[in-house]
Design a protein around this motif. Structure first.
Motif, short mmCIF file in Angstrom:
data_model
loop_
_atom_site.label_atom_id
_atom_site.label_comp_id
_atom_site.label_asym_id
_atom_site.label_seq_id
_atom_site.Cartn_x
_atom_site.Cartn_y
_atom_site.Cartn_z
N SER A 98 29.95 63.93 52.23
CA SER A 98 29.11 62.83 52.72
C SER A 98 29.69 61.47 52.35
O SER A 98 29.30 60.45 52.94
N ASP A 99 30.63 61.43 51.38
CA ASP A 99 31.28 60.16 51.04
C ASP A 99 32.29 59.73 52.09
O ASP A 99 32.74 58.57 52.09
N ASN A 100 32.68 60.65 52.97
CA ASN A 100 33.66 60.35 54.01
C ASN A 100 32.94 59.77 55.22
O ASN A 100 32.17 60.47 55.90
N PRO A 101 33.17 58.50 55.56
CA PRO A 101 32.45 57.88 56.66
C PRO A 101 32.83 58.44 58.03
O PRO A 101 32.13 58.17 59.02
N PHE A 102 33.91 59.21 58.11
CA PHE A 102 34.36 59.74 59.39
C PHE A 102 33.77 61.11 59.72
O PHE A 102 34.02 61.65 60.79
N VAL A 103 33.00 61.70 58.78
CA VAL A 103 32.35 62.98 59.03
C VAL A 103 30.90 62.71 59.41
O VAL A 103 30.14 62.17 58.59
N PRO A 104 30.48 63.07 60.61
CA PRO A 104 29.10 62.81 61.04
C PRO A 104 28.09 63.49 60.11
O PRO A 104 28.26 64.64 59.72
N LYS A 105 27.04 62.76 59.78
CA LYS A 105 26.03 63.29 58.87
C LYS A 105 25.34 64.51 59.47
O LYS A 105 24.91 65.41 58.75
N GLU A 106 25.21 64.54 60.82
CA GLU A 106 24.56 65.69 61.44
C GLU A 106 25.38 66.97 61.26
O GLU A 106 24.83 68.08 61.19
N GLU A 107 26.73 66.84 61.16
CA GLU A 107 27.58 68.01 60.92
C GLU A 107 27.37 68.54 59.51
O GLU A 107 27.35 69.75 59.28
N ILE A 108 27.22 67.63 58.57
CA ILE A 108 26.96 68.05 57.19
C ILE A 108 25.61 68.73 57.09
O ILE A 108 25.45 69.77 56.43
N ALA A 109 24.60 68.17 57.76
CA ALA A 109 23.26 68.77 57.75
C ALA A 109 23.29 70.15 58.40
O ALA A 109 22.63 71.09 57.92
N ARG A 110 24.08 70.30 59.48
CA ARG A 110 24.17 71.60 60.15
C ARG A 110 24.84 72.62 59.23
O ARG A 110 24.43 73.79 59.17
N ALA A 111 25.88 72.18 58.51
CA ALA A 111 26.55 73.09 57.57
C ALA A 111 25.60 73.54 56.47
O ALA A 111 25.57 74.72 56.10
N GLU A 112 24.82 72.63 55.95
CA GLU A 112 23.87 72.98 54.88
C GLU A 112 22.82 73.95 55.38
O GLU A 112 22.37 74.83 54.63
N ALA A 113 22.44 73.83 56.65
CA ALA A 113 21.41 74.70 57.21
C ALA A 113 21.94 76.09 57.55
O ALA A 113 21.17 77.06 57.57
N THR A 114 23.24 76.20 57.81
CA THR A 114 23.78 77.48 58.29
C THR A 114 24.61 78.22 57.25
O THR A 114 24.79 79.44 57.36
N GLN A 115 25.14 77.53 56.22
CA GLN A 115 25.95 78.20 55.21
C GLN A 115 25.08 78.64 54.05
O GLN A 115 24.00 78.09 53.80
N ASP A 116 25.58 79.67 53.33
CA ASP A 116 24.87 80.04 52.11
C ASP A 116 25.03 78.91 51.09
O ASP A 116 26.03 78.18 51.12
N PRO A 117 24.05 78.72 50.21
CA PRO A 117 24.06 77.57 49.29
C PRO A 117 25.32 77.47 48.44
O PRO A 117 25.83 76.37 48.21
N ARG A 118 25.84 78.61 47.97
CA ARG A 118 27.03 78.57 47.11
C ARG A 118 28.22 78.00 47.86
O ARG A 118 28.94 77.13 47.35
N THR A 119 28.43 78.48 49.09
CA THR A 119 29.56 78.00 49.88
C THR A 119 29.41 76.52 50.21
O THR A 119 30.38 75.76 50.15
N PHE A 120 28.20 76.10 50.56
CA PHE A 120 27.99 74.69 50.88
C PHE A 120 28.27 73.81 49.68
O PHE A 120 28.95 72.78 49.80
N ARG A 121 27.81 74.21 48.50
CA ARG A 121 28.05 73.40 47.30
C ARG A 121 29.54 73.31 47.01
O ARG A 121 30.05 72.25 46.61
N GLN A 122 30.26 74.41 47.20
CA GLN A 122 31.70 74.41 46.92
C GLN A 122 32.46 73.58 47.93
O GLN A 122 33.30 72.75 47.57
N GLU A 123 32.21 73.78 49.23
CA GLU A 123 33.00 73.17 50.27
C GLU A 123 32.60 71.74 50.59
O GLU A 123 33.44 70.96 51.06
N PHE A 124 31.35 71.37 50.36
CA PHE A 124 30.88 70.05 50.75
C PHE A 124 30.47 69.16 49.58
O PHE A 124 30.32 67.96 49.74
N GLN A 125 30.29 69.77 48.40
CA GLN A 125 29.84 68.97 47.26
C GLN A 125 30.77 69.09 46.06
O GLN A 125 30.40 68.68 44.95
N ALA A 126 31.97 69.66 46.24
CA ALA A 126 32.99 69.75 45.19
C ALA A 126 32.44 70.39 43.92
O ALA A 126 32.73 69.96 42.81
N SER A 127 31.66 71.44 44.09
CA SER A 127 31.02 72.11 42.95
C SER A 127 31.82 73.34 42.55
O SER A 127 32.26 74.12 43.41
#
Length: 397
Positions: A162-191
């Motif tokens: 979400s810190d990247n201004p070139f990635v649409p926020k709706e794509e991030i929201a879609r990923a969070e809604a469709t991926q399992d929480p662990r994968t989303f945290r790893q791939e999108f939140q650097a966890s």
């Protein structure tokens, strides 16, 4: 993608200043763009660099065969490399002024200590930036993150997608809604998430120890045959039934290893650690017989381990891995401190997944697991050979 960066600060000033330190024509400095493999680096770095710099007045020449860009005057040459190719041979002997290494979690750990750090140590003002996506806590990206808290001239930076201004926020929201929480945290939140499908899930930092006993009740060697990637490992069992991995050897040169050279390595380790028995893969019976004679100690296939247990089946790979994992859980298997890279390989050893991401009960292909196989042959065979079938079922499932 989320990213984790490392920035060891070796000098003062901005990037431009760092590239103008004293220049020795006999040993010119280099700016290195790197990824685990050259194929990746060509796609991510080389093509954009060529598109950006071709035709610029400060560029003297571009060598597309060697993936190098020579600048006019006393400026460092730019080079694109695959760090895992030849275990870093492409950058050996370089004086690295600046290093950008992407997908650092997939670069072999030894590359930093044996190749990159020496190439930067004698280069005044050198800097490095490591980027990647966290993949659990069993790789050296996580270790570098911890190191950044120990040294004043290191820093770590964590960015969410979400810190990247070139990635649409709706794509991030879609990923969070469709991926399992662990994968989303790893791939999108650097966890740093628990590693899915990890085979040795009881392996912890405490299993790497520097206080191995001096004397053992039994010392055995494991052998994983292979023309290109043969491996050896030595393990001692102390008087309390605790296993210690004392040494490993593995050929990663990418070329065929002569049988005589491999046998010579085994003889050296046998003498060094007073090995009493050898356990091997079962696929080379003639070679096993030869090693019996040449080493002067019993050399057996790991499938022979259960011949001492009446009506037992041949042990499976899964049973052997479960045996090692159980030993970790019960505090009965430790790894000598100087084998930290082997410990990391054990930590990243994982199962395969299907097209939907479901974890399967099969080993994922393409892993650097030759030393692990040799360890399973040695320790697992000893455990199978001295344990009844009922105890095996109770202990290892």
């Amino acid at each position: 993608m989320a990213a984790m960066g490392k920035l060891p600060n070796y000098g003062n000033g901005d990037m431009n200043a760092r590239l103008t330190f004293p220049y020795d024509p006999a040993s010119p400095p280099t700016v290195v763009f790197a990824m685990p493999a050259l194929k990746q680096c060509k796609k991510i770095f080389w093509k954009p660099l060529v598109n950006l710099l071709a035709g610029q007045p400060f560029v003297e020449s571009i060598n597309r065969a060697e993936h190098t860009i020579k600048l006019v005057g006393d400026l460092p040459e730019i080079v694109c490399v695959g760090l895992n190719d030849g275990d870093g041979d492409r950058v050996r002997g370089f004086r690295i002024a600046a290093l950008l290494a992407d997908e650092w979690q997939d670069v072999k750990p030894m590359i930093w200590d044996e190749v990159l750090r020496p190439a930067m140590a004698d280069t005044p003002g050198s800097i490095a930036l490591f980027t990647g996506t966290p993949k659990g806590k069993v790789n050296h990206l996580y270790k570098f993150d911890l190191k950044s808290q120990e040294f004043d001239d290191w820093g770590s930076f964590r960015f969410h997608t979400s810190d990247n201004p070139f990635v649409p926020k709706e794509e991030i929201a879609r990923a969070e809604a469709t991926q399992d929480p662990r994968t989303f945290r790893q791939e999108f939140q650097a966890s740093y998430e628990d590693f899915p499908g990890q085979i040795f899930d009881h392996l912890e930092d405490k299993h790497l120890k520097s206080n191995a006993p001096k004397h053992f009740k039994r010392v055995v060697m494991g052998v994983d045959w292979g023309d290109v990637n043969p491996a050896l490992s030595v393990h001692g069992r102390d008087n309390n039934g605790i296993w210690w991995t004392l040494d490993t050897w593995y050929s990663s040169a990418g070329v065929n290893v002569l049988d005589t050279d491999f046998l010579a390595k085994a003889k050296r380790l046998k003498k060094l650690h007073s090995v009493q028995r050898v356990w091997c893969g079962h696929d080379r019976p003639a070679t096993i017989e030869k090693w019996n004679i040449e080493l002067g100690i019993p050399c057996k296939s790991w499938q022979d381990a259960r011949k001492t247990v009446k009506n037992s089946k041949v042990p499976t790979v899964s049973e052997g891995n479960s045996c090692l994992n159980s030993l970790l859980y019960h505090g009965r298997w430790f790894i000598s401190a100087h084998l930290s890279e082997f410990k990391d390989k054990c930590g990243s050893y994982h199962r395969d997944t299907d097209a939907n991401g479901n974890i399967l009960d099969t080993i994922a292909k393409g892993q650097d697991d030759h030393e692990i196989d040799s360890s399973r042959y040695a320790i697992g065979s000893e455990e199978f050979g001295v344990t009844t079938k009922d105890k095996l079922s109770a202990m290892y499932g």
